[in-house]
Write a protein that holds these residues in place. Sequence first.
Motif, PDB file in Angstrom:
ATOM      1  N   VAL A  30      34.113  29.872  32.953  1.00  0.00           N
ATOM      2  CA  VAL A  30      34.992  30.967  33.391  1.00  0.00           C
ATOM      3  C   VAL A  30      35.346  31.870  32.207  1.00  0.00           C
ATOM      4  CG1 VAL A  30      37.349  31.424  34.220  1.00  0.00           C
ATOM      5  CG2 VAL A  30      35.969  29.658  35.305  1.00  0.00           C
ATOM      6  N   SER A  31      35.409  33.167  32.475  1.00  0.00           N
ATOM      7  CA  SER A  31      35.981  34.102  31.489  1.00  0.00           C
ATOM      8  C   SER A  31      37.279  34.644  32.073  1.00  0.00           C
ATOM      9  CB  SER A  31      35.047  35.284  31.227  1.00  0.00           C
ATOM     10  OG  SER A  31      33.819  34.825  30.760  1.00  0.00           O
ATOM     11  N   LEU A  32      38.314  34.667  31.246  1.00  0.00           N
ATOM     12  CA  LEU A  32      39.619  35.143  31.718  1.00  0.00           C
ATOM     13  C   LEU A  32      40.046  36.340  30.888  1.00  0.00           C
ATOM     14  CD1 LEU A  32      42.273  34.605  33.416  1.00  0.00           C
ATOM     15  CD2 LEU A  32      43.052  33.289  31.464  1.00  0.00           C
ATOM     16  N   TYR A  33      40.159  37.483  31.545  1.00  0.00           N
ATOM     17  CA  TYR A  33      40.681  38.693  30.899  1.00  0.00           C
ATOM     18  C   TYR A  33      42.107  38.884  31.389  1.00  0.00           C
ATOM     19  CZ  TYR A  33      35.885  39.880  29.645  1.00  0.00           C
ATOM     20  OH  TYR A  33      34.633  39.866  29.109  1.00  0.00           O
ATOM     21  N   ALA A  34      42.970  39.376  30.518  1.00  0.00           N
ATOM     22  CA  ALA A  34      44.362  39.543  30.943  1.00  0.00           C
ATOM     23  C   ALA A  34      45.041  40.672  30.183  1.00  0.00           C
ATOM     24  CB  ALA A  34      45.138  38.245  30.713  1.00  0.00           C
ATOM     25  N   MET A  35      46.097  41.177  30.815  1.00  0.00           N
ATOM     26  CA  MET A  35      47.014  42.087  30.125  1.00  0.00           C
ATOM     27  C   MET A  35      47.782  41.257  29.105  1.00  0.00           C
ATOM     28  SD  MET A  35      47.183  45.024  32.081  1.00  0.00           S
ATOM     29  CE  MET A  35      48.810  45.677  31.994  1.00  0.00           C
ATOM     30  N   GLN A  36      48.392  41.923  28.158  1.00  0.00           N
ATOM     31  CA  GLN A  36      49.202  41.190  27.190  1.00  0.00           C
ATOM     32  C   GLN A  36      50.485  40.697  27.863  1.00  0.00           C
ATOM     33  OE1 GLN A  36      49.609  44.039  23.932  1.00  0.00           O
ATOM     34  NE2 GLN A  36      48.192  42.731  22.813  1.00  0.00           N
ATOM     35  N   GLU A  37      50.833  39.451  27.582  1.00  0.00           N
ATOM     36  CA  GLU A  37      52.057  38.903  28.187  1.00  0.00           C
ATOM     37  C   GLU A  37      53.275  39.654  27.640  1.00  0.00           C
ATOM     38  OE1 GLU A  37      52.394  34.638  28.181  1.00  0.00           O
ATOM     39  OE2 GLU A  37      54.138  34.737  29.514  1.00  0.00           O
ATOM     40  N   GLY A  38      54.155  40.070  28.563  1.00  0.00           N
ATOM     41  CA  GLY A  38      55.349  40.812  28.134  1.00  0.00           C
ATOM     42  C   GLY A  38      55.162  42.317  28.203  1.00  0.00           C
ATOM     43  N   SER A  39      53.993  42.762  28.698  1.00  0.00           N
ATOM     44  CA  SER A  39      53.794  44.219  28.758  1.00  0.00           C
ATOM     45  C   SER A  39      54.085  44.744  30.163  1.00  0.00           C
ATOM     46  CB  SER A  39      52.375  44.599  28.320  1.00  0.00           C
ATOM     47  OG  SER A  39      51.445  43.944  29.119  1.00  0.00           O
ATOM     48  N   VAL A  40      54.350  46.047  30.244  1.00  0.00           N
ATOM     49  CA  VAL A  40      54.607  46.644  31.560  1.00  0.00           C
ATOM     50  C   VAL A  40      53.290  46.747  32.325  1.00  0.00           C
ATOM     51  CG1 VAL A  40      56.733  47.929  31.081  1.00  0.00           C
ATOM     52  CG2 VAL A  40      54.522  48.977  30.588  1.00  0.00           C
ATOM     53  N   VAL A  41      53.375  46.466  33.624  1.00  0.00           N
ATOM     54  CA  VAL A  41      52.193  46.541  34.487  1.00  0.00           C
ATOM     55  C   VAL A  41      52.571  47.265  35.769  1.00  0.00           C
ATOM     56  CG1 VAL A  41      50.910  44.542  33.667  1.00  0.00           C
ATOM     57  CG2 VAL A  41      52.722  44.206  35.323  1.00  0.00           C
ATOM     58  N   PHE A  42      51.536  47.730  36.465  1.00  0.00           N
ATOM     59  CA  PHE A  42      51.767  48.576  37.631  1.00  0.00           C
ATOM     60  C   PHE A  42      50.889  48.130  38.795  1.00  0.00           C
ATOM     61  CE2 PHE A  42      52.752  50.804  33.776  1.00  0.00           C
ATOM     62  CZ  PHE A  42      54.080  51.144  34.023  1.00  0.00           C
ATOM     63  N   PRO A  43      51.265  48.581  39.997  1.00  0.00           N
ATOM     64  CA  PRO A  43      50.522  48.164  41.190  1.00  0.00           C
ATOM     65  C   PRO A  43      49.023  48.435  41.055  1.00  0.00           C
ATOM     66  CG  PRO A  43      52.498  49.343  41.830  1.00  0.00           C
ATOM     67  CD  PRO A  43      52.418  49.432  40.343  1.00  0.00           C
ATOM     68  N   ARG A  44      48.228  47.508  41.540  1.00  0.00           N
ATOM     69  CA  ARG A  44      46.757  47.610  41.636  1.00  0.00           C
ATOM     70  C   ARG A  44      46.019  47.388  40.328  1.00  0.00           C
ATOM     71  NH1 ARG A  44      44.846  48.880  46.115  1.00  0.00           N
ATOM     72  NH2 ARG A  44      46.133  49.722  47.767  1.00  0.00           N
ATOM     73  N   ILE A  45      46.711  47.479  39.205  1.00  0.00           N
ATOM     74  CA  ILE A  45      46.022  47.214  37.941  1.00  0.00           C
ATOM     75  C   ILE A  45      45.971  45.695  37.770  1.00  0.00           C
ATOM     76  CG2 ILE A  45      46.120  47.500  35.422  1.00  0.00           C
ATOM     77  CD1 ILE A  45      45.655  50.142  36.814  1.00  0.00           C
ATOM     78  N   PRO A  46      44.760  45.129  37.592  1.00  0.00           N
ATOM     79  CA  PRO A  46      44.695  43.664  37.464  1.00  0.00           C
ATOM     80  C   PRO A  46      45.501  43.177  36.261  1.00  0.00           C
ATOM     81  CG  PRO A  46      42.490  44.613  37.706  1.00  0.00           C
ATOM     82  CD  PRO A  46      43.437  45.762  37.513  1.00  0.00           C
ATOM     83  N   MET A  47      46.327  42.163  36.508  1.00  0.00           N
ATOM     84  CA  MET A  47      46.996  41.505  35.382  1.00  0.00           C
ATOM     85  C   MET A  47      46.032  40.474  34.803  1.00  0.00           C
ATOM     86  SD  MET A  47      50.801  41.024  36.945  1.00  0.00           S
ATOM     87  CE  MET A  47      50.292  40.614  38.598  1.00  0.00           C
ATOM     88  N   LEU A  48      45.226  39.874  35.707  1.00  0.00           N
ATOM     89  CA  LEU A  48      44.160  38.965  35.276  1.00  0.00           C
ATOM     90  C   LEU A  48      42.867  39.401  35.947  1.00  0.00           C
ATOM     91  CD1 LEU A  48      45.661  35.375  35.881  1.00  0.00           C
ATOM     92  CD2 LEU A  48      45.846  36.751  33.808  1.00  0.00           C
ATOM     93  N   ARG A  49      41.752  39.276  35.232  1.00  0.00           N
ATOM     94  CA  ARG A  49      40.427  39.384  35.857  1.00  0.00           C
ATOM     95  C   ARG A  49      39.707  38.084  35.520  1.00  0.00           C
ATOM     96  NH1 ARG A  49      37.028  43.714  33.349  1.00  0.00           N
ATOM     97  NH2 ARG A  49      35.874  42.063  32.336  1.00  0.00           N
TER      98      ARG A  49
END
Length: 550
Positions: free
Chosen positions: A112-131
């Motif tokens: 498995v490969s796990l891509y992610a936003m940085q923990e603690g960052s602002v995120v918005f609808p529809r943008i993957p937090m994890l891929r």
Amino acid sequence: MYRSSNGSVTPEKRLGQNCIVQPLLTDLYQITMAYAYWKSGKTQEHAVFDLFFRKNPFNGEFTIFAGLEECVKFVDKFSYSKSDIDYIRQVLPSNVEEEFYGYLGNLTAKGVSLYAMQEGSVVFPRIPMLRVEGPLIVVQLLETTLLNLVNYASLITTNASRFRMAANKLNLFEFGLRRAQGPDGALSASKYSYIGGFDGTSNVLAGKLFNIPVKGTHAHSYVTSFNSLDELTTKNLAPSKGGKPVDFVDLAVSWRKKIVSIFNVMLSEVNNGEFAAFISFAIAFPNSYLALVDTYDVKKSGLINFSAVALALGDLGYEPVGIRLDSGDLAYLSLVAREVFTQISKDFKRPSFAKLMIMASNDINEETILSLNEQGHEIDSFGIGTHLVTCQKQPALGGVYKMVEINGQARIKLSHDVDKVTIPGKKDAYRLYGDNNLALIDLLQISSEDPPEVGKKVLCRHPFQESKRAFVTPSKVENLLQLYWKDGKICQPLPNMQEIKERVVNSLKILRPDIRRALNPTPYKVAVSDNLYHYLHNLWLENAPIGELS
Ligand SMILES: Nc1ncnc2c1ncn2[C@@H]1O[C@H](COP(=O)(O)OP(=O)(O)OP(=O)(O)O)[C@@H](O)[C@H]1O
Ligand SMILES: O=P(O)(O)OC[C@H]1O[C@H](OP(=O)(O)OP(=O)(O)O)[C@H](O)[C@@H]1O
Ligand SMILES: O=C(O)c1cccnc1
Ligand SMILES: [Mg+2]
């Protein structure tokens, strides 16, 4: 339940991780699908899933992403123990082939490969937090646990960050253990409230496990446990610098006689049980004396008893800390308390008295704090339980985990509700900044597209409304999805809690204030590239054949 980060609770392979987090912490249907994938020879098909949400919580226009460290550790340690397999064998039907259990027993997330936003960052609808990419069977088996790890963590972190913004620089303490969703929910609440901006917790185990400052005062029961000064068995207290202990009760009694006239109250109206409670608490904790003053009557009893004991402590060289208010009009009572403290400070030349801490608690929510700000108050710190930990205003973040690609072919999930249509294909996400380091828009692109470049105009389109589009020339481009796990290894160091806490603060600064504000905030723009727009809509039409009305 959790192991402390130094591993002191129990030596265990999942160091620093909640041990409830394990592959069986999932929905049964993941395991039944796994068997069916196995039977149909689909286990190794290459799948891509996005984990995202569709709507920001709390009527807000931002969310803080949290829970990543737990996700990475979960993927890292993903494997079924022998007893897990024995249990799965019991719950699946008897026709399930024995070979499948052997297969499950050897399964890991190495592919498995796990891509992610940085923990603690602002995120918005529809943008993957994890891929999440990899063999279909594993990527599917991860779904429920990953959602469980991200949804509440992000919700409570966002909630805490909103309390933080409302309270500005005032101290915030999490008091929610007694109201939280069970022991595990309580620990998560304490951890992520701290990350989201709280200064401490009353939850002692959370303090020990996560190295969060623990704080507390005392309850009404301590006050009501005393009836009169005669009950005081320990009466003496030595001065702070040492020396002969003095009769502290006598000292407090003489102060109370002196100050009662300032309050326009007869001594007979002031509660003696409360006085005894405060005296005994001060003798126990002379360096950190903080009293709950609302058990009987704040103005006619609590403030008088508190002040008499605090002045007596001052005589012996101790610095009292302050009071807690837990009922009534908190704005008004805090102003009254400050006035009393200022008056005493002047009358008896006790400069620090004017700065005594006033803590408020009692069913406080974000709106209460905003309203208190408007009214004017003298509160220095808030103790917050129920509304924070239960996220009463919105008790769940609707994060979902959707397949977007299989074997290189995009997949779309259609819905009558446009908001629920998924954005297909393996995508990258970029944050485009304008001047002043403020974020302008988040842009999703097909992964094979070239990334947007600084100074180069890019067309950003609303994913579903054709007429909504804009050119953006970014002055900074941030690639939002970073690789955290691949080929069986954690690919980059995971930040510690303090670093994540700081990221929350810094990440909120990239948002315009109107996006952050509590009331009717402006939505932040989330867009797709022109290519992705066409790709999405072509696939949509392909998958929605024209019907015939009859
Ligand atoms: N000045 C204020 N402005 C807005 N809300 C306030 C103010 N002061 C207190 N509150 C909130 O109002 C609510 C008052 O709660 P409640 O009606 O239970 O009264 P109470 O004072 O706690 O009474 P009790 O003595 O029975 O505990 C709480 O949620 C509290 O946070
Ligand atoms: O109000 P919260 O935000 O949940 O904060 C925690 C509350 O817990 C304590 O009392 P508890 O509620 O147990 O009893 P009380 O309401 O009778 O004071 C404390 O005095 C707060 O009021
Ligand atoms: O320490 C406190 O004052 C406290 C702790 C938990 C709940 N309410 C208050
Ligand atoms: Mg209460």
